[in-house]
Design a protein around this motif. Structure first.
Motif, PDB file in Angstrom:
ATOM      1  N   ASN A 345       0.832  -1.210   0.000  1.00 30.41           N
ATOM      2  CA  ASN A 345       0.000   0.000   0.000  1.00 30.41           C
ATOM      3  C   ASN A 345       0.862   1.254   0.000  1.00 30.41           C
ATOM      4  N   ALA A 346       1.922   1.246   0.858  1.00 30.69           N
ATOM      5  CA  ALA A 346       2.796   2.435   0.944  1.00 30.69           C
ATOM      6  C   ALA A 346       3.401   2.725  -0.425  1.00 30.69           C
ATOM      7  N   LYS A 348       2.233   1.627  -3.356  1.00 34.66           N
ATOM      8  CA  LYS A 348       1.195   1.821  -4.353  1.00 34.66           C
ATOM      9  C   LYS A 348       0.624   3.232  -4.302  1.00 34.66           C
ATOM     10  N   ASP A 373       4.900   6.494   5.092  1.00 33.55           N
ATOM     11  CA  ASP A 373       5.337   6.938   3.755  1.00 33.55           C
ATOM     12  C   ASP A 373       5.119   8.428   3.597  1.00 33.55           C
ATOM     13  N   PRO A 376       0.053  10.512  -0.006  1.00 28.95           N
ATOM     14  CA  PRO A 376      -1.060  11.449   0.248  1.00 28.95           C
ATOM     15  C   PRO A 376      -1.660  11.318   1.649  1.00 28.95           C
ATOM     16  N   ILE A 378      -3.993   9.384   4.775  1.00 35.07           N
ATOM     17  CA  ILE A 378      -5.396   8.928   4.820  1.00 35.07           C
ATOM     18  C   ILE A 378      -6.213   9.952   5.608  1.00 35.07           C
ATOM     19  N   HIS A 391     -13.655  -1.644   1.342  1.00 32.32           N
ATOM     20  CA  HIS A 391     -13.745  -0.179   1.413  1.00 32.32           C
ATOM     21  C   HIS A 391     -12.471   0.452   0.856  1.00 32.32           C
ATOM     22  N   ARG A 392     -12.650   1.407  -0.037  1.00 32.61           N
ATOM     23  CA  ARG A 392     -11.507   2.135  -0.597  1.00 32.61           C
ATOM     24  C   ARG A 392     -11.791   3.618  -0.446  1.00 32.61           C
ATOM     25  N   VAL A 393     -10.768   4.398  -0.106  1.00 27.10           N
ATOM     26  CA  VAL A 393     -10.971   5.845   0.021  1.00 27.10           C
ATOM     27  C   VAL A 393     -11.329   6.371  -1.365  1.00 27.10           C
ATOM     28  N   HIS A 398      -9.372   5.492  -6.788  1.00 30.20           N
ATOM     29  CA  HIS A 398      -8.568   6.222  -5.802  1.00 30.20           C
ATOM     30  C   HIS A 398      -7.899   7.386  -6.522  1.00 30.20           C
ATOM     31  N   GLY A 404      -7.388  -1.608  -6.865  1.00 31.25           N
ATOM     32  CA  GLY A 404      -7.330  -2.448  -5.666  1.00 31.25           C
ATOM     33  C   GLY A 404      -8.720  -2.976  -5.382  1.00 31.25           C
ATOM     34  N   LEU A 407      -9.336  -5.149   0.166  1.00 27.43           N
ATOM     35  CA  LEU A 407      -9.282  -6.272   1.133  1.00 27.43           C
ATOM     36  C   LEU A 407      -7.974  -6.299   1.922  1.00 27.43           C
ATOM     37  N   GLY A 408      -6.945  -5.605   1.399  1.00 25.60           N
ATOM     38  CA  GLY A 408      -5.604  -5.694   1.998  1.00 25.60           C
ATOM     39  C   GLY A 408      -5.591  -5.339   3.481  1.00 25.60           C
ATOM     40  N   LEU A 409      -6.252  -4.232   3.853  1.00 30.12           N
ATOM     41  CA  LEU A 409      -6.215  -3.808   5.259  1.00 30.12           C
ATOM     42  C   LEU A 409      -7.168  -4.636   6.132  1.00 30.12           C
ATOM     43  N   PHE A 435       1.196   3.634   9.773  1.00 31.75           N
ATOM     44  CA  PHE A 435       0.519   2.503  10.418  1.00 31.75           C
ATOM     45  C   PHE A 435       1.449   1.982  11.512  1.00 31.75           C
TER      46      PHE A 435
HETATM   47  P1  ADP Z   1      -6.718  -1.724  -1.677  1.00 30.71           P
HETATM   48  O1  ADP Z   1      -5.348  -1.191  -1.541  1.00 30.71           O
HETATM   49  O2  ADP Z   1      -6.787  -3.003  -2.404  1.00 30.71           O
HETATM   50  O3  ADP Z   1      -7.685  -0.699  -2.169  1.00 30.71           O
HETATM   51  P2  ADP Z   1      -6.637  -1.898   1.195  1.00 30.71           P
HETATM   52  O4  ADP Z   1      -7.598  -2.531   2.133  1.00 30.71           O
HETATM   53  O5  ADP Z   1      -5.240  -2.351   1.234  1.00 30.71           O
HETATM   54  O6  ADP Z   1      -7.280  -2.073  -0.230  1.00 30.71           O
HETATM   55  O7  ADP Z   1      -6.658  -0.357   1.481  1.00 30.71           O
HETATM   56  C1  ADP Z   1      -7.906   0.296   1.674  1.00 30.71           C
HETATM   57  C2  ADP Z   1      -7.788   1.752   1.301  1.00 30.71           C
HETATM   58  O8  ADP Z   1      -6.947   2.437   2.232  1.00 30.71           O
HETATM   59  C3  ADP Z   1      -7.103   1.946  -0.013  1.00 30.71           C
HETATM   60  O9  ADP Z   1      -8.053   1.878  -1.067  1.00 30.71           O
HETATM   61  C4  ADP Z   1      -6.540   3.329   0.114  1.00 30.71           C
HETATM   62  O10 ADP Z   1      -7.523   4.302  -0.197  1.00 30.71           O
HETATM   63  C5  ADP Z   1      -6.232   3.467   1.592  1.00 30.71           C
HETATM   64  N1  ADP Z   1      -4.793   3.271   1.896  1.00 30.71           N
HETATM   65  C6  ADP Z   1      -4.221   2.161   2.368  1.00 30.71           C
HETATM   66  N2  ADP Z   1      -2.915   2.351   2.599  1.00 30.71           N
HETATM   67  C7  ADP Z   1      -2.626   3.609   2.208  1.00 30.71           C
HETATM   68  C8  ADP Z   1      -1.440   4.416   2.199  1.00 30.71           C
HETATM   69  N3  ADP Z   1      -0.248   3.960   2.608  1.00 30.71           N
HETATM   70  N4  ADP Z   1      -1.551   5.695   1.769  1.00 30.71           N
HETATM   71  C9  ADP Z   1      -2.748   6.186   1.381  1.00 30.71           C
HETATM   72  N5  ADP Z   1      -3.901   5.491   1.377  1.00 30.71           N
HETATM   73  C10 ADP Z   1      -3.844   4.219   1.779  1.00 30.71           C
END
Ligand code: ADP
Length: 448
Positions: A345-346, A348, A373, A376, A378, A391-393, A398, A404, A407-409, A435
């Motif tokens: 994520n960092a 990406k 990182d 931008p 969160i 859920h994605r921001v 994005h 994405g 599901l990663g988080l 984090f």
């Molecule tokens: P994905 O990356 O597949 O969208 P994640 O569950 O890993 O799903 O992350 C959820 C959301 O959190 C991401 O869509 C992103 O908007 C935000 N996010 C996660 N890590 C970061 C980060 N290091 N910097 C900015 N936004 C992040």
């Protein structure tokens, strides 16, 4: 009804007060009748006594006494003749001189009278006692007997409070067990020595929990099975697309797009499988000592080419002569997935040339892993929600344009829960997201 306890106490006390009130009124009435009977007996005896007195003695009796007497002589065929009377009763005929009890008013009071005809001689004795004094006397005796009952009422209230509290204890224990359950804990409730009234509730809750557990299992198994089944066709699809790209270079743009889509699908399927495998309850036994620093080092090395492609600098701190070592009890695969997800994520979401900093440290009781990182970051309002599944921001797209599946988080949170770790999300001094995961440290003697 807000509280069973308050309801029971109020209802019991109200009943008690009502019962005490009714029995007090009844007791008061019965006691009054009994007291009057006793006083009448006393008056009778006084009349008998007066019959034996001399007329002189009677005339000289104190006028302040509460008893009054008249002594009459029967005159055959005529009016009775007054022989003597005490000073507190007029020397006139107060009523018919018929034997027995009655009432008369004189000297400003109401009197209870008793007319007595002795067997010998031709005397008539009239004895009288002040009715108000008899009444006061009777009332004070009865009040003294009844008052303590009323004074015991507050103590009864306290006892009822304690008894009801004790009776409701199993209900509190049940509520506590339900409240103390972790979100994923669907194990049955165990309430030993519960009252029969709670049997039905406990059985119903346990049957609900078991049905829920079944439904969750089926849902998880379905998603996992579907993801598992999809893996092979997706791999085949990827190979076919690769071959197609080789054979049709003129259509490489469209095939590229297809390949990108298939890669996203592959990522989603892999994440669904991870999510299933790393759910609390799936993994728990078989924890070993894992050095978080070494895991982070390995994850950075594995993803190095991706960071390098974007010109990103990754720094790992916390190594060297670390005492104590940041060792935790855990599943190596799960912890590796956790670190990789945070690192991915960092990389990406941070732009080209960004900095990524990983720090692993150990305190007296805890080991901390920080991934931050210069991206931008969160938004504050999103820091809880990013851990929800899918859920994605900013929704599907994005700001970074990165794809994405959200599901990663969720996987990171599952793994953290599995290892009893806490997660804090902040703004990093580097400008982006930070984090921080805090794990219980594995102490040397505990090392598996
Ligand atoms: P994905 O990356 O597949 O969208 P994640 O569950 O890993 O799903 O992350 C959820 C959301 O959190 C991401 O869509 C992103 O908007 C935000 N996010 C996660 N890590 C970061 C980060 N290091 N910097 C900015 N936004 C992040």
């Amino acid at each position: 009804m807000k509280s069973i306890r308050v309801f029971l106490i109020v209802a019991t006390l109200a009943t008690l007060v009502l019962v005490v009130f009714i029995s007090t009124v009844q007791g008061y009435r019965a006691s009054m009748v009994e007291a009057q009977r006793l006083f009448d007996g006393q008056l009778q005896e006084q009349a008998h006594f007066a019959a034996s007195l001399r007329t002189d003695d009677l005339s000289h009796m104190d006028r302040d006494t509460h008893a009054a007497y008249q002594l009459w002589q029967r005159v055959p065929g005529g009016e009775p003749l007054l022989l003597a009377h005490t000073g507190n009763i007029p020397g006139v005929l107060l009523a018919n001189l018929t034997p027995g009890f009655g009432y008369a008013n004189f000297s400003g009071y109401r009197w209870r009278t008793y007319v007595y005809f002795p067997d010998h001689g031709n005397l008539i004795v009239v004895a009288a006692a002040r009715d108000d004094i008899r009444f006061q006397l009777a009332e004070s005796v009865i009040t003294e007997a009844i008052l303590p009952i009323a004074l015991w009422l507050p103590l009864s209230g306290l006892l009822i409070w304690l008894i009801v509290g004790r009776g409701l204890k199993p209900l509190h224990a049940l509520a506590q067990q339900l409240r103390g359950k972790a979100s994923h804990d669907l194990s049955p409730i165990d309430l030993p020595r519960r009252p029969v009234e709670l049997d039905q509730v406990v059985h119903s809750v346990n049957s609900l929990l078991s049905r829920l557990q079944g439904a969750f299992e089926r849902e998880k198994r379905f998603a996992a099975d579907a993801a598992h089944e999809l893996r092979t066709p997706i791999s085949v699809l990827k190979i076919q697309l690769h071959n197609l790209a080789q054979g049709h270079p003129e259509q490489s743009a469209q095939i590229d797009q297809l390949q990108h889509g298939v890669e996203r699908m592959q990522h989603l399927v892999a994440q669904i499988l991870d999510l299933h495998m790393l759910t609390p309850g799936q993994l728990s036994a078989g924890f070993v000592a894992v050095d978080l620093y070494l895991s982070a080092q390995q994850a950075i090395a594995d993803g190095y080419s991706r960071f390098a492609d974007k010109g990103q600098a990754v720094e790992l701190t916390g190594g060297g002569d670390r005492a104590p070592a940041p060792t935790v009890a855990g599943d190596p695969f799960a912890l590796d997935t956790l670190i990789r997800n945070l690192l991915t994520n960092a990389g990406k979401y941070s732009p080209r040339g960004a900095c990524i900093h990983v720090d692993v440290s150990a305190g007296a009781e805890t080991a901390t892993l920080v991934v931050e990182d210069s991206g931008p970051g969160i938004p504050e309002g999103e820091r809880e929600r990013i851990f929800e599944r899918f859920h994605r921001v900013g929704g599907d797209r994005h700001d970074s344009g990165e794809s994405g599946c959200g599901l990663g988080l969720a996987i990171v949170r599952n793994i953290a829960e599995l290892h009893h770790a806490t997660i804090a999300v902040d703004r990093s001094p580097l400008g982006g997201a930070r984090f921080a995961l805090t794990f219980p440290l594995l102490r040397e003697p505990d090392t598996p």
